[in-house]
Design an enzyme around this catalytic site. Structure first.
Site, PDB file in Angstrom:
ATOM      1  N   ASP A  60       0.868  -1.181   0.000  1.00 40.25           N
ATOM      2  CA  ASP A  60       0.000   0.000   0.000  1.00 40.25           C
ATOM      3  C   ASP A  60       0.902   1.227   0.000  1.00 40.25           C
ATOM      4  O   ASP A  60       1.471   1.598   1.028  1.00 40.25           O
ATOM      5  CB  ASP A  60      -0.903  -0.013   1.242  1.00 40.25           C
ATOM      6  CG  ASP A  60      -1.807   1.213   1.297  1.00 40.25           C
ATOM      7  OD1 ASP A  60      -1.659   2.115   0.442  1.00 40.25           O
ATOM      8  OD2 ASP A  60      -2.658   1.272   2.189  1.00 40.25           O
ATOM      9  N   SER A 144      -2.494  13.769 -16.070  1.00 41.19           N
ATOM     10  CA  SER A 144      -3.859  13.677 -16.605  1.00 41.19           C
ATOM     11  C   SER A 144      -4.169  14.982 -17.325  1.00 41.19           C
ATOM     12  O   SER A 144      -3.509  15.995 -17.077  1.00 41.19           O
ATOM     13  CB  SER A 144      -4.838  13.497 -15.442  1.00 41.19           C
ATOM     14  OG  SER A 144      -6.172  13.716 -15.867  1.00 41.19           O
ATOM     15  N   TYR A 157      -8.023  15.840  -6.789  1.00 46.78           N
ATOM     16  CA  TYR A 157      -7.420  15.047  -7.879  1.00 46.78           C
ATOM     17  C   TYR A 157      -6.749  15.962  -8.903  1.00 46.78           C
ATOM     18  O   TYR A 157      -5.591  15.753  -9.282  1.00 46.78           O
ATOM     19  CB  TYR A 157      -8.497  14.197  -8.558  1.00 46.78           C
ATOM     20  CG  TYR A 157      -7.941  13.369  -9.696  1.00 46.78           C
ATOM     21  CD1 TYR A 157      -7.112  12.285  -9.440  1.00 46.78           C
ATOM     22  CD2 TYR A 157      -8.224  13.682 -11.028  1.00 46.78           C
ATOM     23  CE1 TYR A 157      -6.575  11.526 -10.480  1.00 46.78           C
ATOM     24  CE2 TYR A 157      -7.689  12.930 -12.068  1.00 46.78           C
ATOM     25  CZ  TYR A 157      -6.867  11.858 -11.789  1.00 46.78           C
ATOM     26  OH  TYR A 157      -6.332  11.108 -12.813  1.00 46.78           O
ATOM     27  N   ALA A 159      -5.702  18.981  -8.570  1.00 44.11           N
ATOM     28  CA  ALA A 159      -4.528  19.629  -7.975  1.00 44.11           C
ATOM     29  C   ALA A 159      -3.365  18.643  -7.888  1.00 44.11           C
ATOM     30  O   ALA A 159      -2.208  18.998  -8.139  1.00 44.11           O
ATOM     31  CB  ALA A 159      -4.874  20.180  -6.592  1.00 44.11           C
ATOM     32  N   SER A 160      -3.669  17.385  -7.559  1.00 40.06           N
ATOM     33  CA  SER A 160      -2.589  16.385  -7.455  1.00 40.06           C
ATOM     34  C   SER A 160      -1.949  16.161  -8.821  1.00 40.06           C
ATOM     35  O   SER A 160      -0.731  15.979  -8.929  1.00 40.06           O
ATOM     36  CB  SER A 160      -3.101  15.067  -6.856  1.00 40.06           C
ATOM     37  OG  SER A 160      -3.826  14.295  -7.799  1.00 40.06           O
ATOM     38  N   LYS A 161      -2.741  16.188  -9.881  1.00 39.00           N
ATOM     39  CA  LYS A 161      -2.187  15.940 -11.215  1.00 39.00           C
ATOM     40  C   LYS A 161      -1.465  17.186 -11.754  1.00 39.00           C
ATOM     41  O   LYS A 161      -0.506  17.063 -12.526  1.00 39.00           O
ATOM     42  CB  LYS A 161      -3.289  15.473 -12.171  1.00 39.00           C
ATOM     43  CG  LYS A 161      -3.845  14.104 -11.801  1.00 39.00           C
ATOM     44  CD  LYS A 161      -2.752  13.038 -11.787  1.00 39.00           C
ATOM     45  CE  LYS A 161      -3.222  11.688 -11.316  1.00 39.00           C
ATOM     46  NZ  LYS A 161      -2.170  10.668 -11.324  1.00 39.00           N
TER      47      LYS A 161
HETATM   48  N1  LIG Z   1      -8.398   6.063 -16.284  1.00 41.95           N
HETATM   49  C1  LIG Z   1      -8.443   7.360 -16.492  1.00 41.95           C
HETATM   50  O1  LIG Z   1      -9.463   7.901 -16.969  1.00 41.95           O
HETATM   51  C2  LIG Z   1      -7.229   8.204 -16.200  1.00 41.95           C
HETATM   52  C3  LIG Z   1      -7.130   9.444 -16.842  1.00 41.95           C
HETATM   53  C4  LIG Z   1      -6.023  10.240 -16.590  1.00 41.95           C
HETATM   54  C5  LIG Z   1      -5.043   9.810 -15.714  1.00 41.95           C
HETATM   55  N2  LIG Z   1      -5.177   8.599 -15.092  1.00 41.95           N
HETATM   56  C6  LIG Z   1      -4.131   8.215 -14.135  1.00 41.95           C
HETATM   57  O2  LIG Z   1      -3.560   6.993 -14.548  1.00 41.95           O
HETATM   58  C7  LIG Z   1      -3.086   6.273 -13.413  1.00 41.95           C
HETATM   59  C8  LIG Z   1      -3.572   4.850 -13.494  1.00 41.95           C
HETATM   60  O3  LIG Z   1      -4.985   4.841 -13.422  1.00 41.95           O
HETATM   61  P1  LIG Z   1      -5.848   3.701 -14.102  1.00 41.95           P
HETATM   62  O4  LIG Z   1      -6.767   4.347 -15.049  1.00 41.95           O
HETATM   63  O5  LIG Z   1      -4.981   2.610 -14.547  1.00 41.95           O
HETATM   64  O6  LIG Z   1      -6.726   3.258 -12.842  1.00 41.95           O
HETATM   65  P2  LIG Z   1      -6.973   1.823 -12.191  1.00 41.95           P
HETATM   66  O7  LIG Z   1      -7.319   0.829 -13.231  1.00 41.95           O
HETATM   67  O8  LIG Z   1      -7.930   2.071 -11.068  1.00 41.95           O
HETATM   68  O9  LIG Z   1      -5.526   1.442 -11.596  1.00 41.95           O
HETATM   69  C9  LIG Z   1      -5.016   2.100 -10.466  1.00 41.95           C
HETATM   70  C10 LIG Z   1      -3.840   1.321  -9.950  1.00 41.95           C
HETATM   71  O10 LIG Z   1      -3.340   1.977  -8.776  1.00 41.95           O
HETATM   72  C11 LIG Z   1      -3.144   1.006  -7.763  1.00 41.95           C
HETATM   73  N3  LIG Z   1      -3.312   1.588  -6.443  1.00 41.95           N
HETATM   74  C12 LIG Z   1      -4.395   2.264  -5.967  1.00 41.95           C
HETATM   75  N4  LIG Z   1      -4.204   2.595  -4.679  1.00 41.95           N
HETATM   76  C13 LIG Z   1      -2.970   2.115  -4.338  1.00 41.95           C
HETATM   77  C14 LIG Z   1      -2.212   2.126  -3.138  1.00 41.95           C
HETATM   78  N5  LIG Z   1      -2.685   2.705  -2.017  1.00 41.95           N
HETATM   79  N6  LIG Z   1      -0.993   1.524  -3.132  1.00 41.95           N
HETATM   80  C15 LIG Z   1      -0.519   0.925  -4.253  1.00 41.95           C
HETATM   81  N7  LIG Z   1      -1.188   0.885  -5.415  1.00 41.95           N
HETATM   82  C16 LIG Z   1      -2.406   1.468  -5.449  1.00 41.95           C
HETATM   83  C17 LIG Z   1      -4.226  -0.036  -8.043  1.00 41.95           C
HETATM   84  O11 LIG Z   1      -3.835  -1.294  -7.516  1.00 41.95           O
HETATM   85  P3  LIG Z   1      -4.395  -1.964  -6.171  1.00 41.95           P
HETATM   86  O12 LIG Z   1      -5.833  -1.606  -6.042  1.00 41.95           O
HETATM   87  O13 LIG Z   1      -4.140  -3.422  -6.427  1.00 41.95           O
HETATM   88  O14 LIG Z   1      -3.534  -1.402  -5.081  1.00 41.95           O
HETATM   89  C18 LIG Z   1      -4.195  -0.094  -9.554  1.00 41.95           C
HETATM   90  O15 LIG Z   1      -3.186  -0.972  -9.991  1.00 41.95           O
HETATM   91  C19 LIG Z   1      -3.572   7.036 -12.190  1.00 41.95           C
HETATM   92  O16 LIG Z   1      -2.509   7.805 -11.668  1.00 41.95           O
HETATM   93  C20 LIG Z   1      -4.658   7.939 -12.736  1.00 41.95           C
HETATM   94  O17 LIG Z   1      -4.794   9.118 -11.995  1.00 41.95           O
HETATM   95  C21 LIG Z   1      -6.234   7.788 -15.317  1.00 41.95           C
END
Ligand SMILES: NC(=O)c1ccc[n+]([C@@H]2O[C@H](COP(=O)([O-])OP(=O)(O)OC[C@H]3O[C@@H](n4cnc5c(N)ncnc54)[C@H](OP(=O)(O)O)[C@@H]3O)[C@@H](O)[C@H]2O)c1
Length: 265
Positions: A60, A144, A157, A159-161
């Site tokens: 985590d 993002s 969110y 702000a973090s990005k």
């Molecule tokens: N999907 C979108 O629309 C989108 C758009 C722009 C940017 N992003 C960015 O892309 C990145 C990946 O997102 P995604 O779309 O692939 O989402 P996702 O499918 O929900 O994947 C998120 C990943 O983060 C891991 N995670 C979450 N909390 C965690 C923690 N406390 N410790 C360790 N790992 C953790 C999850 O694994 P576990 O749950 O197994 O820990 C999962 O592998 C993120 O930074 C997101 O902000 C996504």
């Protein structure tokens, strides 16, 4: 690539997609996320398909001391990382006044703090790898399109990005000339588990409207990285590139009003 790539958030979505592409290119992997079974299944699949060795580290990353624990684990196993993909992240949705303080703290701990500290710990090895073998060293931070302007009802969110984008652009500049490829990856909506975690609902089995696929994001990111000069940021998708340009030039209040209305539903 002949190097070791560490991918956070490798159990799902973009992290898994980046891990697959890195394995296809010959990297061994360190897979980090909380869901161990998913990481182990991915490790087996990557070994079968690409013959790569994956080290699974269930963790985590939002927990206090997690990054130090991870680095100690890497040192104990004698693993030196040449490529880092910081993909672990999530969003909360809703008016900030109604938010859960602990969940917001977790979001900042993961999206901002863990990404920063892990980058700080691994950057010397990334740069050293780049100096030895430039094609085998990269830092990709998942930002993002939300990084380009405030997003009402996703305030923390966005702000973090914005932080991730700004931080990564600075590192791009600071590491020029080392051979390290540094970039902030800026997708818009992508069809992953992200929306479900953020509790933005889409009918079961339906892809969110106008979303990109993981393959589109990973493919366009590597296409940019494969160029001789790595850009400090990559906005994935033509529509997203157009929207980020508009929001850069439009008055900030007008952008706020448009996004505020759009996210009411
Ligand atoms: N999907 C979108 O629309 C989108 C758009 C722009 C940017 N992003 C960015 O892309 C990145 C990946 O997102 P995604 O779309 O692939 O989402 P996702 O499918 O929900 O994947 C998120 C990943 O983060 C891991 N995670 C979450 N909390 C965690 C923690 N406390 N410790 C360790 N790992 C953790 C999850 O694994 P576990 O749950 O197994 O820990 C999962 O592998 C993120 O930074 C997101 O902000 C996504």
């Amino acid at each position: 690539m002949g190097t070791v790539a560490l991918v956070t958030g490798a159990s799902s979505g973009l992290g898994e997609g980046f891990a697959r592409e890195l394995a296809r290119r010959g990297a061994d992997l360190v897979l980090v996320a909380r869901r161990q079974a998913r990481l182990e299944a991915l490790a087996v699949d990557l070994a079968e398909k690409f013959g790569t060795v994956s080290t699974v580290i269930p963790l985590d990353l939002a927990a206090p001391g997690a990054v130090a624990e991870l680095v100690t684990d890497l040192t104990t196993r004698d693993i030196r990382v040449g490529t880092l993909v910081n993909s672990a992240g999530f969003a909360t949705v809703g008016n900030f006044v109604d938010s859960d303080a602990a969940r917001e703290a977790e979001q900042i701990a993961l999206n901002v703090q863990a990404l920063t500290l892990l980058t700080r710990e691994l950057l010397p090895d990334l740069v050293a790898t780049a100096r030895r073998a430039p094609t085998g060293a990269a830092l990709m931070n998942l930002a993002s399109t939300a990084a380009f302007q405030a997003v009402p009802r996703m305030s923390v969110y966005a702000a973090s990005k914005a932080y991730v984008l700004s931080f990564t652009e600075s590192l791009w500049y600071e590491t020029r000339g080392t051979g390290l490829k540094v970039t902030a990856v800026c997708p818009g909506l992508v069809a992953t588990e992200f929306a479900g975690v953020a509790q933005r609902t889409t009918p079961a089995g339906e892809r969110p409207r106008r979303s990109l696929s993981v393959d589109e994001v990973v493919g366009s990111t590597f296409a940019a990285l494969d160029r001789a000069a790595t850009p400090p940021l990559i906005v994935n998708g033509a529509r997203n590139r157009m929207l980020t340009r508009v929001s850069a030039f439009a008055p900030r209040r007008a952008v706020l009003a448009v996004l505020g209305r759009r996210r009411r539903s």
